[in-house]
Enzyme design. Sequence first.
Site, mmCIF file in Angstrom:
data_model
loop_
_atom_site.group_PDB
_atom_site.id
_atom_site.type_symbol
_atom_site.label_atom_id
_atom_site.label_comp_id
_atom_site.label_asym_id
_atom_site.label_seq_id
_atom_site.Cartn_x
_atom_site.Cartn_y
_atom_site.Cartn_z
ATOM 1 N N GLY A 1 -38.536 24.793 -43.540
ATOM 2 C CA GLY A 1 -39.696 25.207 -42.757
ATOM 3 C C GLY A 1 -39.624 24.769 -41.303
ATOM 4 N N HIS A 2 -40.524 25.322 -40.500
ATOM 5 C CA HIS A 2 -40.537 25.082 -39.050
ATOM 6 C C HIS A 2 -40.702 23.599 -38.729
ATOM 7 C CE1 HIS A 2 -44.818 24.071 -38.455
ATOM 8 N NE2 HIS A 2 -45.008 24.825 -39.523
ATOM 9 N N GLY A 3 -39.972 23.134 -37.721
ATOM 10 C CA GLY A 3 -40.143 21.773 -37.226
ATOM 11 C C GLY A 3 -39.707 20.694 -38.191
ATOM 12 N N GLU B 1 -41.337 22.919 -30.259
ATOM 13 C CA GLU B 1 -40.673 21.966 -31.144
ATOM 14 C C GLU B 1 -39.342 22.527 -31.637
ATOM 15 O OE1 GLU B 1 -42.980 21.174 -34.660
ATOM 16 O OE2 GLU B 1 -42.787 23.226 -35.404
ATOM 17 N N SER C 1 -42.906 21.023 -40.603
ATOM 18 C CA SER C 1 -43.142 19.688 -40.040
ATOM 19 C C SER C 1 -42.902 18.570 -41.044
ATOM 20 C CB SER C 1 -44.563 19.583 -39.470
ATOM 21 O OG SER C 1 -44.785 20.558 -38.476
#
Length: 275
Positions: free
Chosen positions: A188-190, A171, A208
């Site tokens: 944060g990630h994604g 992603e 996410s």
Amino acid sequence: MILSTLPNTMPGMVTYYVGNNHEHVKHLKDCKLYCKHEFSELVNVEQVIVEDPQLEFYKLSHEVENNYKFHPNGSIYKLGNNCTIHPSTIIGEGVIIGNNVTIGPNTTIYSKTIIGDGTRIDSNCSIGTEGMMWVWDNGTKVFLRQLGGVVIGQNCVIGSNCAIVRGSANELTVIEDGVNMAPGTNIGHGTFIGTQTHLANNVSTGGSSYIAPYGFVGSGGIISAGVSITAEDVVLGAGSVITKSIDVSGVYVGAPARRIKSSNGKLKGIPKWRK
């Protein structure tokens, strides 16, 4: 071996699922799935039945080659025209930087990052760093090696001391055109941040999460992991916390945040970020 988040899984990839709802995996075909229960009617999906699919997936991430590389004599990356890059900046192999980009002192740009034309990144930032996702294996923490990337659009302003975590597996963390990110913000990630969104000082987004275009998040605002703001023109007041997804525009305040009024017209205490 290409590891994938469940929604992004394409033929030839490896993913995992901890639940038992067939609707969540019916899109899979020609891939490998680590799961707790066998699913019928999946097209050419190799199902590996294990007690803890997430743990097995996290372990697999450590078998993938590390493609996030820095070389002592300078990495190989693509640099556009008329850029100003401070000598102390560290840039990973394969990074793509557009035209007229400015990067300040002591900033690190990890591999698998793309930066659009006209974007400015100030000092002491970390773009594409690895996040902190882990599960227990008896008494030992097993961390997920995050293998995705970051895409930053055109004409963004990333203030000093910001951190943007790269995506997990395949992603991307996406910052669209014209986003303003004030100092101290952590992404944060994604995460997806829509065009012309303004994030004030020390905003944090969980992994996410999703912010639609033309959002405004006040100082210290928090978007919890997996929460989506799908309506445009959402204003989150300073220090507020979004714990549930939002699909109606307006001004939200508090922890957890609640809607108090429309976001139309002039709003006191914030810049006019929307034309």
